[in-house]
Design an enzyme around this catalytic site. Structure first.
Site, PDB file in Angstrom:
ATOM      1  N   ASP A  12      -0.838   6.647   2.230  1.00 50.75           N
ATOM      2  CA  ASP A  12      -1.818   7.663   1.545  1.00 50.75           C
ATOM      3  C   ASP A  12      -1.831   8.898   1.881  1.00 50.75           C
ATOM      4  O   ASP A  12      -2.510   9.780   1.751  1.00 50.75           O
ATOM      5  CB  ASP A  12      -3.415   7.264   1.831  1.00 50.75           C
ATOM      6  CG  ASP A  12      -3.511   5.721   1.762  1.00 50.75           C
ATOM      7  OD1 ASP A  12      -3.101   5.071   0.597  1.00 50.75           O
ATOM      8  OD2 ASP A  12      -4.134   5.108   2.640  1.00 50.75           O
ATOM      9  N   HIS A  40      -0.318   3.773  -5.108  1.00 52.14           N
ATOM     10  CA  HIS A  40      -0.013   5.178  -5.217  1.00 52.14           C
ATOM     11  C   HIS A  40      -1.026   5.725  -6.375  1.00 52.14           C
ATOM     12  O   HIS A  40      -0.894   4.967  -7.337  1.00 52.14           O
ATOM     13  CB  HIS A  40       1.266   5.422  -5.788  1.00 52.14           C
ATOM     14  CG  HIS A  40       2.322   5.115  -4.645  1.00 52.14           C
ATOM     15  ND1 HIS A  40       2.425   5.620  -3.340  1.00 52.14           N
ATOM     16  CD2 HIS A  40       3.150   4.224  -4.893  1.00 52.14           C
ATOM     17  CE1 HIS A  40       3.381   4.992  -2.745  1.00 52.14           C
ATOM     18  NE2 HIS A  40       3.913   4.059  -3.393  1.00 52.14           N
TER      19      HIS A  40
HETATM   20  P1  GDP Z   1       0.305   7.411  -1.580  1.00 58.14           P
HETATM   21  O1  GDP Z   1       0.194   5.953  -1.325  1.00 58.14           O
HETATM   22  O2  GDP Z   1       1.229   8.202  -0.417  1.00 58.14           O
HETATM   23  O3  GDP Z   1       1.130   7.557  -2.995  1.00 58.14           O
HETATM   24  O4  GDP Z   1      -1.081   8.251  -1.681  1.00 58.14           O
HETATM   25  P2  GDP Z   1      -2.394   7.997  -2.568  1.00 58.14           P
HETATM   26  O5  GDP Z   1      -1.883   8.143  -3.840  1.00 58.14           O
HETATM   27  O6  GDP Z   1      -2.930   6.714  -2.051  1.00 58.14           O
HETATM   28  O7  GDP Z   1      -3.331   9.133  -2.195  1.00 58.14           O
HETATM   29  C1  GDP Z   1      -3.225  10.379  -2.356  1.00 58.14           C
HETATM   30  C2  GDP Z   1      -4.322  10.755  -3.070  1.00 58.14           C
HETATM   31  O8  GDP Z   1      -4.402  12.197  -3.106  1.00 58.14           O
HETATM   32  C3  GDP Z   1      -4.035  10.551  -4.553  1.00 58.14           C
HETATM   33  O9  GDP Z   1      -5.541  10.094  -5.326  1.00 58.14           O
HETATM   34  C4  GDP Z   1      -3.516  11.699  -5.280  1.00 58.14           C
HETATM   35  O10 GDP Z   1      -4.046  11.820  -6.770  1.00 58.14           O
HETATM   36  C5  GDP Z   1      -4.167  12.852  -4.260  1.00 58.14           C
HETATM   37  N1  GDP Z   1      -3.297  13.946  -4.237  1.00 58.14           N
HETATM   38  C6  GDP Z   1      -1.923  14.043  -4.010  1.00 58.14           C
HETATM   39  N2  GDP Z   1      -1.476  15.245  -3.547  1.00 58.14           N
HETATM   40  C7  GDP Z   1      -2.765  15.825  -3.510  1.00 58.14           C
HETATM   41  C8  GDP Z   1      -2.985  17.320  -3.423  1.00 58.14           C
HETATM   42  O11 GDP Z   1      -2.091  18.143  -3.184  1.00 58.14           O
HETATM   43  N3  GDP Z   1      -4.333  17.752  -3.600  1.00 58.14           N
HETATM   44  C9  GDP Z   1      -5.425  16.925  -3.988  1.00 58.14           C
HETATM   45  N4  GDP Z   1      -6.665  17.436  -4.049  1.00 58.14           N
HETATM   46  N5  GDP Z   1      -5.159  15.593  -3.921  1.00 58.14           N
HETATM   47  C10 GDP Z   1      -3.903  15.142  -3.896  1.00 58.14           C
END
Ligand code: GDP
Length: 429
Positions: A12, A40
């Site tokens: 995440d 994701h």
């Molecule tokens: P992954 O499993 O590593 O892809 O991560 P997730 O998708 O579960 O969690 C990342 C969350 O943070 C998602 O809701 C993204 O839209 C959000 N996100 C990613 N980068 C950023 C950022 O720079 N700022 C903010 N506020 N949210 C972000």
């Protein structure tokens, strides 16, 4: 040119966003491990999506999305996911599924549930997607490869053989309904129909693509601390989450992976049980959870509230090292703008001694965080595109962390969208 996008921590970290962003300049995006047990979240012109099986490149017309042999392939979940994006006007992506990928069977999901039930309070906090029983069977050599769906005689014989074994467990260990081999065979026939348009000799396809100079992205799921070997065993996942495994789970030579982009979130979060040294609780945690990510820190697959904590330099340094990081993408920094002071975990105290080297899991439960507080920047940083335009305290936070982990932070993500990214020249690179 092959690049990997992987996580440094518990997952995440924002890998989906970074992959989606890098996919603009890529030809092929590959999932190489794990299954539909983690998700994701991606925000782009089509809206907000939670992907579990499809690579995060599916939103571009020019990319090919590949499910590698290392993935735990849940065929109905994949089909539903394709439908869920095309129903929302995303053009049908070009998808290839390795003929060597193995299939998550309906009984893997049931056995995962039954085992968690049996363990009760001592459960692993599994997402019950069948991942542990799936990988157990793969290595016990009783898994089903996609290619086997197309060999009817072999399939019939194997279904009977495997059912015999599973039914002993279902009857005597779990006291649950047995599997009917005929029904299972019929299910596999359905799976064959669903998957046949996508099946491909993926390693051969990639071999040709690399010769043609294509850009390939390996998209990791979860992060280093969930790796079966190098993570917080046994509170890990059942596949390797490391970039190195990309070579195996996609079928490419290891030396082809030239860039390893390790994603680190500006604070910590974790799902499931297991050591989490910089964890915070109560109101402090609730506030960060509510503001975190894009709309709160809740599991993309399970909806479970994530456990929250401060940035952990010890875990992240280790996480980056095991990945073989060439670049760090530092994400979700915008969320921290509300804090007056931001603690960072700079060491672990174990039996009275402070270390910055991440210990084996059996020692972790004794570790206490050594925290250092940084002044916050108290403003909105979304929309900023140049590193120099970030508030000074924010740059200090980034640069301190870079110094502690020892890997170059070359990308800073300050919002969930594709364009919310700041490229940075690091003195470490
Ligand atoms: P992954 O499993 O590593 O892809 O991560 P997730 O998708 O579960 O969690 C990342 C969350 O943070 C998602 O809701 C993204 O839209 C959000 N996100 C990613 N980068 C950023 C950022 O720079 N700022 C903010 N506020 N949210 C972000």
């Amino acid at each position: 040119m092959v690049k990997a996008v992987v996580g440094a921590n518990w997952g995440d970290e924002g890998k989906g966003k970074i992959t989606d962003m890098l996919a603009r300049q890529a030809d092929i995006i590959i999932r190489f491990q794990g299954g539909a047990n983690a998700g994701h979240t991606i925000v782009n012109d089509y809206g907000k999506f939670a992907l579990h099986t499809l690579p995060s490149g599916v939103f571009y017309g020019h990319t090919t999305s590949v499910i590698g042999n290392g993935v735990a392939l849940n065929i109905p979940v994949l089909m539903n996911e394709i439908k869920s994006i095309t129903d929302r006007d995303v053009p049908m992506p070009k998808i290839l599924v390795s003929d060597r990928a193995q299939i998550v069977m309906p009984y893997h999901i049931l056995l995962d549930q039954y085992e968690e039930e049996r363990l009760g309070g001592k459960s692993f906090g599994s997402t019950k997607s069948g991942i542990a029983p799936f990988y157990s069977d793969k290595y016990a050599k009783i898994g089903f490869q996609v290619s086997e769906l197309f060999e009817e005689e072999l399939l019939k014989e194997k279904v009977v053989r495997v059912c015999e074994q599973k039914n002993v467990m279902l009857e005597h260990m779990y006291h649950k309904p047995l599997i009917d081999p005929k029904e299972l065979l019929a299910t596999l026939h359905e799976y064959k129909e669903m998957i046949s348009p996508f099946v491909c000799d993926v390693s051969l396809f990639l071999h040709k693509a690399m010769k043609e100079g294509k850009t390939i992205l390996l998209e990791g799921q979860l992060g280093t601390l969930k790796d079966t070997d190098h993570g917080i065993y046994p509170m890990v996942t059942s596949s390797s989450t490391l970039a190195a495994y990309g070579a195996i789970g996609a079928g490419i030579p290891p030396y082809e992976i030239r860039e390893i982009i390790t994603v680190c979130k500006a604070y910590s979060s974790a799902v499931g049980a297991g050591a989490f040294v910089s964890e915070i609780f109560g109101e402090e945690a609730d506030e960060l959870r509510k503001r975190g990510g894009d709309g709160g820190e809740y599991g993309a697959t399970t909806g479970r509230p994530r456990r929250m904590g401060w940035f952990d330099c010890v875990a992240s340094k280790y996480g980056c090292r095991l990945q073989g990081t060439t670049d760090v993408a530092f994400t979700v920094l915008d969320v921290l703008g509300y804090l007056d002071e931001i603690p960072i975990c700079v060491g672990y105290e174990i039996d009275g001694e402070v270390t910055t080297d991440f210990p084996v899991a059996s020692k972790l439960s004794k570790a206490k965080p050594v925290l250092k507080k940084f002044p916050g920047w108290k403003c909105e940083i979304r929309g900023i595109r140049k590193y120099e335009d970030l508030p000074e305290n924010c740059r200090k936070y980034i640069e301190f962390i870079e110094g502690q982990i020892g890997y170059p932070i070359t990308m800073v993500s300050n919002g969930p969208g594709r364009n919310d990214i700041i490229y940075r020249n690091s003195s470490l690179k």
